[in-house]
Design an enzyme around this catalytic site. Structure first.
Site, PDB file in Angstrom:
ATOM      1  N   ASP A   1     -35.828   2.998 -30.202  1.00 47.87           N
ATOM      2  CA  ASP A   1     -37.259   2.844 -30.675  1.00 47.87           C
ATOM      3  C   ASP A   1     -38.140   2.100 -29.791  1.00 47.87           C
ATOM      4  O   ASP A   1     -37.383   1.080 -29.331  1.00 47.87           O
ATOM      5  CB  ASP A   1     -36.990   2.485 -32.241  1.00 47.87           C
ATOM      6  CG  ASP A   1     -37.065   3.694 -33.284  1.00 47.87           C
ATOM      7  OD1 ASP A   1     -37.542   4.646 -33.069  1.00 47.87           O
ATOM      8  OD2 ASP A   1     -35.893   3.291 -33.834  1.00 47.87           O
TER       9      ASP A   1
ATOM     10  N   GLU B   1     -39.797  12.427 -42.615  1.00 52.61           N
ATOM     11  CA  GLU B   1     -38.540  11.478 -42.220  1.00 52.61           C
ATOM     12  C   GLU B   1     -38.975  10.212 -42.826  1.00 52.61           C
ATOM     13  O   GLU B   1     -40.005   9.635 -42.481  1.00 52.61           O
ATOM     14  CB  GLU B   1     -38.368  11.572 -40.916  1.00 52.61           C
ATOM     15  CG  GLU B   1     -38.160  12.754 -40.122  1.00 52.61           C
ATOM     16  CD  GLU B   1     -38.103  12.760 -38.705  1.00 52.61           C
ATOM     17  OE1 GLU B   1     -38.169  11.698 -38.058  1.00 52.61           O
ATOM     18  OE2 GLU B   1     -37.964  13.803 -37.808  1.00 52.61           O
TER      19      GLU B   1
END
Ligand SMILES: Cc1ncc(COP(=O)(O)O)c(C=O)c1O
Lengths: 278, 398
Positions: free
Chosen positions: A66, A55
């Site tokens: 995140d 990814e």
């Protein structure tokens, strides 16, 4: 187009079902252009030599899903001038990679690039699919058909809080793999690998494509715990931290699954491409 | 569809709005949507809220004729006095409503973000009153420039967490509050402070802020026998403005939002960094869970903003404002830091009212309006008081 449309997604799904890294399949997350734009192509080649899929994270100024590691790597990449445009150019020139590549991005950089231009260009540089953490099911419909029409996958994320009927819908619609988020919270935190067997069983039951678990997976112990329940694991923040420390990411990944696959079979499959990388 | 019927069931105002959040939050937003609709339809909830607004917030707030300031600017100027609401700004209307909703939903704790600290103080006060533990995220830069509000929050028993990440202002505080919320969406209630974010927040916050316009419309009719020519308010996320505008949407009244032009000034169309004029200079995109106008670069990265007013220093704006703007139902202009400070000084000297720096933008917008429309009657959302800004004003030589 480098391959007939259906081939790329099928190849990704097959690779995750039959990983060359051993079992479970390893999906590596790299922030694009981190630690620097110049170092990234070599890093990508080396990681793609060990992982079953990579990814590539498109850095964004406001990465709300995140934790601090990816916030930090994203900021450094942005300061180094990384853009989606650069990423696609880089993928066009990096040469053949030994693992399929997906783009992971918040929706706004993709919107700014434009979906038409994006799916055309991503198809040309052999991107297998997209993971968009802030594009939930209700908002993804037109985009999803566009991506699939261009022969790429839109990976759906599911969470331990996703209720049963919705879980069925998401699993049935996901292509490439189903991204089973292990825990509430952001990436890079304390991954929850205990007490989620039942959740992962439900995900697997509804899925026709491979299931990969991610968020907070850092150790061989966690990979071993997850291995019986999923096809693959996603390693992100822990891998980036190895890179930050100047360690060897390919080796870190190899050690993670070597330590974890003992006694589960599949270990013997490793060694081919992985052994050839520095 | 008329302008008042938005949003639709998917949280869209025309093409703006929606719900762009991680899967982990989808269920929490659906539960909130459901609970909010039930609560707002429940007479008992309505009575509890009304009583709180009356007996604790101090509503209805007065409508004041600003005779001397209006004369100076060639206007018939009226101020809707949200600065007189408890804790000193309109933010309390929404904070009380959401805190009661949090309590009704059985939330174990509340998180909030704040820019100027007015929403943080309002949330802290409402949570103190209901006995709900509260954590407020605030940009480190904002904590410095709005220090008195940090102290007030702490006195109300709220934990104030400095946010050093990103631009260390309101936008980074929202990022961090969302990260906190995503860790425990079932036990935590996110008390969002403006008409931004994923559906249902832009709708929910508007419903709690409409009280401004409902009261003001009624008071204006009663005092003058008619309606104003225009309503004017400052726009950060846009909650005080939408609260004032919404009850006037079906009236022949001009609606004017004033954005923070920072250093660039009233007619600044250079669009570079150095301002927070999202509608005037921005383009559509997704930030903090909704599709709306944004200040972004050509790669979709969010730009850093500047305004002397912490409450307006935000690169996004509520989706309903983006809709009202694109449909030419409301109009948006900018004023500079200097114009805002100048208007604040005039209002203080001529009316004995010290407005917040955010509010000062609406005042400067009114002054400009008076130049183009001499004699017009103008209803201005006086969104908050300026005690929190005394240090900044001293720094500006006032
Ligand atoms: C007094 C005052 N007015 C206006 C604003 C801007 O917010 P909004 O645009 O949501 O009304 C703030 C925000 O902190 C404020 O404190």
């Amino acid at each position: 187009m480098t391959a007939p449309p259906v081939g790329r997604v099928t190849a990704l799904e097959r690779r995750l079902k039959h990983p060359t890294s051993g079992a479970p399949a390893l999906v590596a997350y790299l922030t694009a252009g981190f630690p620097s734009r110049s170092a990234f192509p070599d890093l990508l080649r080396s990681v793609a030599g060990v992982a079953d899929a990579v990814e590539i994270g498109v850095p964004f100024t406001d990465p709300m899903a995140d934790g601090i590691t990816i916030q930090r790597t994203s900021r450094i990449a942005l300061e180094d001038g990384v853009t989606l445009h650069w990423i696609l150019e880089m993928l066009g020139s990096v040469g053949r990679l030994e693992a399929p590549v997906l783009l992971m991005s918040y929706v706004n950089p993709l919107l700014a690039y434009g979906w038409h231009r994006l799916t055309d260009r991503a198809g040309e540089v052999d991107v297998a699919g997209f993971i968009v953490p802030d594009l939930p099911w209700e908002e993804c419909q037109p985009v999803r058909s566009r991506i699939e029409g261009a022969g790429m996958a839109l990976v759906q994320l599911v969470s331990p809080l996703t209720p049963e009927p919705r879980l069925q819908t998401l699993c049935a619609a996901s292509r490439g793999f189903v991204y089973a988020v292990t825990t509430t919270g952001t990436t890079g935190g304390e991954g929850n690998t205990e007490g989620i067997a039942d959740y992962l069983r439900r995900v697997t039951r509804h899925s026709t494509v491979p299931v990969c678990a991610g968020f907070g997976i850092r150790s061989t112990r966690q990979v071993r715990q997850l291995a019986p329940h999923v096809d693959g694991v996603v390693i992100g923040s822990a891998l980036l931290e190895v890179i930050e420390r100047g360690g060897e990411p390919a080796r870190f990944l190899r050690d993670l699954c070597e330590g974890s696959s003992g006694g589960m079979g599949g270990a013997g499959q490793r060694g081919g491409p992985a052994a050839a990388t520095p | 569809m008329t302008a008042t019927t938005w949003p639709d069931a998917r949280g869209r105002f025309g093409k703006f709005g929606g719900r762009y959040v991680p899967e982990t939050l989808v269920g929490a937003l659906e539960r909130l949507d459901l609970a909010a609709h039930e609560a707002l339809a429940d007479e008992r909830f309505g009575e509890t809220l009304s009583l709180e607004l009356e007996s604790w917030v101090g509503r209805p707030t007065p409508l004041s004729r600003a005779q001397r300031l209006g004369d100076a600017w060639g206007l018939e100027l009226w101020l809707k006095r949200e600065d007189l609401a408890h804790t000193g700004a309109h933010k309390i209307n929404n904070a009380v409503g959401q805190a009661l909703l949090a309590q009704r939903m059985g939330a174990g704790r509340v998180v909030a973000e704040t820019g100027a600290g007015q929403h943080g103080v309002a949330a802290a006060a409402a949570c103190a009153r209901l006995g709900l533990p509260c954590t407020v995220y605030m940009g480190a830069i904002d904590m410095k420039r709005q220090a008195p509000n940090v102290q007030r929050m702490r006195l109300f028993g709220t934990e104030v967490v400095p946010v050093e990440a990103g631009d260390a202002t309101l936008r980074a505080a929202i990022d961090e509050a969302m990260r906190d919320w995503v860790a425990d969406p079932e036990g935590t209630f996110y008390l969002l402070g403006s008409v931004v974010g994923p559906h249902p927040y832009p709708w929910l916050v508007r419903q709690f802020q409409r009280v401004i316009g409902i009261e003001a419309r009624h008071q204006f009719l009663k005092r003058t026998g008619g309606l104003p020519d225009a309503c004017i308010a400052c726009v950060g996320g846009g909650s005080n403005a939408i609260g004032l505008f919404h009850p006037f949407l079906d009236d022949p009244v001009e609606l004017i939002g004033i954005e923070a032009g920072g250093a660039t000034g009233r007619s600044g169309i250079d669009g570079g960094a150095g301002h927070a004029a999202t509608i005037t200079h921005g383009s559509p995109g997704v930030l903090h869970g909704c599709y709306s106008m944004l200040l972004q670069d050509s790669d979709g990265q969010i730009l850093e903003t500047h305004s002397v007013s912490a409450g307006l220093d935000y690169p996004g704006v509520g989706p309903e404002h983006s809709f009202l703007n694109s449909s030419s139902i409301a109009y948006y202009y900018t004023v500079s830091d200097a114009e805002a400070i100048g208007a604040l000084e005039e209002c203080s000297r001529l009316e004995g009212i010290l407005p917040a720096l955010e509010t000062a933008h609406a005042l400067a917008g009114a002054k400009n309006y008076g130049r183009d429309h001499p004699g017009a009657s103008l209803l201005l959302g006086c969104s908050g008081r300026g005690d929190k800004d005394l240090d900044i004003l001293a720094g500006a030589g006032l």
